[in-house]
Design an enzyme around this catalytic site. Structure first.
Site, PDB file in Angstrom:
ATOM      1  N   LYS A   1     -57.423  87.676 -59.164  1.00 28.30           N
ATOM      2  CA  LYS A   1     -56.978  86.296 -58.939  1.00 28.30           C
ATOM      3  C   LYS A   1     -57.687  85.368 -59.925  1.00 28.30           C
ATOM      4  O   LYS A   1     -58.915  85.378 -60.029  1.00 28.30           O
ATOM      5  CB  LYS A   1     -57.297  85.829 -57.507  1.00 28.30           C
ATOM      6  CG  LYS A   1     -56.622  84.501 -57.190  1.00 28.30           C
ATOM      7  CD  LYS A   1     -57.207  83.779 -56.007  1.00 28.30           C
ATOM      8  CE  LYS A   1     -58.090  82.608 -56.374  1.00 28.30           C
ATOM      9  NZ  LYS A   1     -57.459  81.533 -57.153  1.00 28.30           N
TER      10      LYS A   1
ATOM     11  N   GLU B   1     -71.483  86.366 -59.734  1.00 24.36           N
ATOM     12  CA  GLU B   1     -71.911  85.728 -60.998  1.00 24.36           C
ATOM     13  C   GLU B   1     -71.704  84.238 -60.781  1.00 24.36           C
ATOM     14  O   GLU B   1     -70.568  83.770 -60.789  1.00 24.36           O
ATOM     15  CB  GLU B   1     -71.051  86.224 -62.170  1.00 24.36           C
ATOM     16  CG  GLU B   1     -71.014  87.733 -62.349  1.00 24.36           C
ATOM     17  CD  GLU B   1     -72.301  88.286 -62.928  1.00 24.36           C
ATOM     18  OE1 GLU B   1     -73.109  87.504 -63.467  1.00 24.36           O
ATOM     19  OE2 GLU B   1     -72.508  89.510 -62.822  1.00 24.36           O
TER      20      GLU B   1
ATOM     21  N   CYS C   1     -71.435  78.366 -67.739  1.00 18.69           N
ATOM     22  CA  CYS C   1     -72.383  78.675 -66.661  1.00 18.69           C
ATOM     23  C   CYS C   1     -73.810  78.810 -67.172  1.00 18.69           C
ATOM     24  O   CYS C   1     -74.755  78.409 -66.518  1.00 18.69           O
ATOM     25  CB  CYS C   1     -71.960  79.948 -65.948  1.00 18.69           C
ATOM     26  SG  CYS C   1     -71.717  81.334 -67.075  1.00 18.69           S
TER      27      CYS C   1
ATOM     28  N   GLU D   1     -76.196  71.653 -60.996  1.00 17.76           N
ATOM     29  CA  GLU D   1     -75.286  72.011 -62.088  1.00 17.76           C
ATOM     30  C   GLU D   1     -74.242  70.901 -62.253  1.00 17.76           C
ATOM     31  O   GLU D   1     -73.429  70.663 -61.360  1.00 17.76           O
ATOM     32  CB  GLU D   1     -74.601  73.338 -61.759  1.00 17.76           C
ATOM     33  CG  GLU D   1     -73.800  73.872 -62.925  1.00 17.76           C
ATOM     34  CD  GLU D   1     -73.108  75.187 -62.602  1.00 17.76           C
ATOM     35  OE1 GLU D   1     -72.558  75.326 -61.489  1.00 17.76           O
ATOM     36  OE2 GLU D   1     -73.125  76.083 -63.462  1.00 17.76           O
TER      37      GLU D   1
HETATM   38  P1  NAP Z   1     -65.160  77.889 -57.890  1.00 15.85           P
HETATM   39  O1  NAP Z   1     -64.613  76.618 -57.401  1.00 15.85           O
HETATM   40  O2  NAP Z   1     -66.226  78.543 -57.102  1.00 15.85           O
HETATM   41  O3  NAP Z   1     -63.900  78.862 -58.060  1.00 15.85           O
HETATM   42  C1  NAP Z   1     -64.022  80.134 -58.629  1.00 15.85           C
HETATM   43  C2  NAP Z   1     -62.895  81.000 -58.129  1.00 15.85           C
HETATM   44  O4  NAP Z   1     -63.085  81.226 -56.727  1.00 15.85           O
HETATM   45  C3  NAP Z   1     -61.514  80.401 -58.272  1.00 15.85           C
HETATM   46  O5  NAP Z   1     -60.592  81.427 -58.544  1.00 15.85           O
HETATM   47  C4  NAP Z   1     -61.273  79.796 -56.898  1.00 15.85           C
HETATM   48  O6  NAP Z   1     -59.900  79.665 -56.605  1.00 15.85           O
HETATM   49  C5  NAP Z   1     -61.923  80.832 -56.013  1.00 15.85           C
HETATM   50  N1  NAP Z   1     -62.404  80.362 -54.718  1.00 15.85           N
HETATM   51  C6  NAP Z   1     -62.653  79.100 -54.324  1.00 15.85           C
HETATM   52  N2  NAP Z   1     -63.097  79.100 -53.044  1.00 15.85           N
HETATM   53  C7  NAP Z   1     -63.118  80.383 -52.638  1.00 15.85           C
HETATM   54  C8  NAP Z   1     -63.478  81.038 -51.419  1.00 15.85           C
HETATM   55  N3  NAP Z   1     -63.892  80.352 -50.360  1.00 15.85           N
HETATM   56  N4  NAP Z   1     -63.393  82.387 -51.349  1.00 15.85           N
HETATM   57  C9  NAP Z   1     -62.980  83.094 -52.421  1.00 15.85           C
HETATM   58  N5  NAP Z   1     -62.604  82.525 -53.596  1.00 15.85           N
HETATM   59  C10 NAP Z   1     -62.685  81.189 -53.693  1.00 15.85           C
HETATM   60  O7  NAP Z   1     -65.738  77.779 -59.367  1.00 15.85           O
HETATM   61  P2  NAP Z   1     -65.062  77.129 -60.618  1.00 15.85           P
HETATM   62  O8  NAP Z   1     -65.154  75.652 -60.455  1.00 15.85           O
HETATM   63  O9  NAP Z   1     -63.749  77.753 -60.877  1.00 15.85           O
HETATM   64  O10 NAP Z   1     -66.033  77.627 -61.797  1.00 15.85           O
HETATM   65  C11 NAP Z   1     -67.179  76.977 -62.150  1.00 15.85           C
HETATM   66  C12 NAP Z   1     -68.390  77.677 -61.565  1.00 15.85           C
HETATM   67  O11 NAP Z   1     -68.409  79.030 -62.002  1.00 15.85           O
HETATM   68  C13 NAP Z   1     -69.685  77.075 -62.083  1.00 15.85           C
HETATM   69  O12 NAP Z   1     -70.588  76.988 -61.025  1.00 15.85           O
HETATM   70  C14 NAP Z   1     -70.153  78.094 -63.116  1.00 15.85           C
HETATM   71  O13 NAP Z   1     -71.537  78.071 -63.359  1.00 15.85           O
HETATM   72  C15 NAP Z   1     -69.701  79.373 -62.503  1.00 15.85           C
HETATM   73  N6  NAP Z   1     -69.612  80.436 -63.515  1.00 15.85           N
HETATM   74  C16 NAP Z   1     -70.515  81.446 -63.497  1.00 15.85           C
HETATM   75  C17 NAP Z   1     -70.467  82.438 -64.462  1.00 15.85           C
HETATM   76  C18 NAP Z   1     -71.445  83.580 -64.465  1.00 15.85           C
HETATM   77  O14 NAP Z   1     -71.183  84.589 -65.144  1.00 15.85           O
HETATM   78  N7  NAP Z   1     -72.553  83.485 -63.745  1.00 15.85           N
HETATM   79  C19 NAP Z   1     -69.474  82.397 -65.432  1.00 15.85           C
HETATM   80  C20 NAP Z   1     -68.557  81.353 -65.424  1.00 15.85           C
HETATM   81  C21 NAP Z   1     -68.630  80.376 -64.443  1.00 15.85           C
HETATM   82  P3  NAP Z   1     -59.152  78.243 -56.798  1.00 15.85           P
HETATM   83  O15 NAP Z   1     -59.264  77.905 -58.242  1.00 15.85           O
HETATM   84  O16 NAP Z   1     -57.772  78.538 -56.379  1.00 15.85           O
HETATM   85  O17 NAP Z   1     -59.881  77.268 -55.928  1.00 15.85           O
END
Ligand code: NAP
Length: 472
Positions: A170, A245, A279, A379
């Site tokens: 997804k 991650e 990230c 962040e």
């Molecule tokens: P996010 O809001 O947590 O969403 C990430 C993914 O999870 C999306 O596909 C989202 O779907 C889904 N999601 C949301 N709520 C969920 C739940 N309760 N259960 C399961 N899945 C759920 O994060 P983002 O805003 O897309 O990405 C930014 C974050 O990712 C930042 O904190 C960044 O640091 C982190 N990141 C970490 C890494 C690493 O390797 N450590 C790499 C890249 C990014 P929807 O979009 O449909 O809501």
């Protein structure tokens, strides 16, 4: 505009059971760039069922067969490079000068890397009267963020294919189109039905359903720490493996003996690329007091030299924030930092010169920041750097370690020995010293609230394995 109306499940393009649709907004101009289906939990069930059925035969294929599929995906991915790059520009707003190099080119590189590593699945180790073997963990659910959509996707899919796992993927709601194209790639190379499946829809609904599903053996999640905790909670009753991650607030220590010009150039590039939506961005620059004022001045000059604008312009370095809500989050942090007493060196809450629409934020630098301020602890996920002063190396390390995160870090010192000594004391999964480049063969992952998994390199393959001991 791209228009999609099907998911790829069990080797077929299928009409989703859930009847909702979603519009994807181009963050540079507010126009609709794609219309996609938005499925429901029944779509998740169909995809997991396909992956479960395919696992029995796919897990028994040879490493050489799986390596061959990975190499075919790399070739077909290269053929679709321009299409994939355009999705990153249109949906994320990443400038075109970075979109292929930082995202799409990775597809072939990472597939090739795991084509080589697939052989490890056929190795064994003898310990006394035991033979230790590795086996694919099973059906994997993969949930990805929007900020590096293709890099994150292939960092999961390629090792899972190499290991002999099957999967349901997804993408984030903001950046879905690459996944429809990637399914076309899997279809074109004849990947067996059910090995790769994808659904699309709300993270709360589909992400939770995937995490909780009893037939999913592993959920691997990249995203925010808050959602990672929810994934863990959903997964707990079925005791599946959870690979996380998550977010970061990474420190960059610059000592008094560092080549200051080189260090500041490195730091500004690192934090501003992808409009700060990275990230492992080095968002906290921790600088020795003897060179602090000079560092702030250099940071101002280098930040103001970055061209902000339309991501389709090849000269532009900084594009829009990925969404209006992400822009508002960043502006709120800038306001809060000013209210907390941080000094605005450059940037702020205005629009860049000449821009009248789009989710743009000025690249922003703060000095006189203390590590207890929200701007230093949380962040921001935007083009915002804070510069913090220290007087002893021990104090710099203490500041570096003083957040809930531990994803990445960097040190620039007089030489590699001095830098390594500091690097060994930072609680983070990676540390770049004296400008060391990222390495896609090295494990990537976090300490503390930045996660518990490792992606890329051989460690990334091991995430998808079970270990079995056979006694004789
Ligand atoms: P996010 O809001 O947590 O969403 C990430 C993914 O999870 C999306 O596909 C989202 O779907 C889904 N999601 C949301 N709520 C969920 C739940 N309760 N259960 C399961 N899945 C759920 O994060 P983002 O805003 O897309 O990405 C930014 C974050 O990712 C930042 O904190 C960044 O640091 C982190 N990141 C970490 C890494 C690493 O390797 N450590 C790499 C890249 C990014 P929807 O979009 O449909 O809501």
């Amino acid at each position: 505009m791209r228009i999609y109306d099907k998911f790829y499940i069990n080797g077929q393009w299928v009409t989703p059971i859930g009847k909702s649709t979603d519009e994807v907004i181009n963050p540079a101009n507010g126009e609709v760039s794609a219309k996609v289906p938005y499925g429901n939990t029944e779509d998740v069930n169909a995809a997991v069922s396909a992956a479960k059925n395919a696992f029995a035969s796919w897990s028994q294929t040879s490493a050489a067969q799986r390596a061959e599929f990975l190499r075919k995906i790399a070739v077909e991915g290269e053929r679709r490079n321009a299409d994939l790059t355009q999705t990153v520009v249109d949906e994320l707003g990443m400038p075109i000068q970075h979109a292929a190099a930082y995202q799409v080119d990775a597809l072939g590189i990472i597939c090739e890397s795991y084509a080589v590593k697939a052989n490890h699945m056929e190795e064994s180790e003898e310990i006394g009267n035991s033979v230790i073997v590795q086996e694919p963990i099973g059906v994997c659910a993969m949930i990805n963020p929007w900020n590096y959509p293709i890099w994150q996707m292939i960092g999961k899919v390629a090792p899972a294919i190499a290991a002999g796992c099957t999967m349901v993927v997804k993408a984030a709601s903001q950046t879905p189109s690459h996944l429809f194209i990637f399914a076309e790639i899997c279809d074109a190379v004849g990947l067996p039905a059910g090995v790769f499946n994808f659904v699309h829809g709300s993270g709360r609904e589909l992400g939770s359903a995937l995490s909780a599903h009893p037939d999913v053996d592993m959920v691997t999640f990249t995203g925010s720490t808050a959602a990672g905790v929810q994934v863990t909670n959903s997964a707990a009753p079925t005791v599946k493996r959870v690979c996380l991650e998550l977010g970061g607030k990474s420190p960059f220590i610059i000592t008094e003996k560092a080549d200051l010009e080189a260090a500041i150039s490195f730091g500004i590039h690192d934090v501003m690329v992808n409009t700060g939506q990275t990230c492992n961005a080095l968002t906290r620059m921790i600088v020795h007091e003897s060179v602090y004022d000079q560092a702030v001045e250099l940071a101002k000059l280098k930040t103001e030299a970055l061209l902000v604008g339309d991501p389709t312009d090849p000269k532009v370095f900084i594009g829009p924030m990925s969404s209006a809500s992400q822009k508002q989050t960043v502006l709120d942090y800038i306001d809060k930092a000013i209210a907390e007493g941080a000094n605005l060196v450059t940037g702020g809450t205005g629009m860049p010169a000449g821009m009248t629409k789009g989710n743009y934020v000025l690249p922003t630098v703060f000095s006189n920041v203390t590590n207890d301020m929200a701007i230093a602890q949380e962040e921001v996920f935007g083009p915002v750097l804070v510069i913090i002063k220290y007087s002893s190396v021990d104090q710099a390390i203490e500041i570096a370690n003083d957040t809930p995160y531990g994803l990445a870090s960097a040190v620039w010192a007089g030489d590699n020995d001095e830098a390594t000594a500091i690097a060994r004391k930072i609680r983070a999964g990676q540390c770049s010293i004296n400008g060391g480049d990222a390495n896609h063969e090295a494990p990537f992952g976090g300490y503390k609230e930045s996660g518990n998994g490792r992606e890329f390199g051989i460690a990334g393959l091991h995430e998808y394995c079970e270990i079995k001991a056979i006694q004789y």
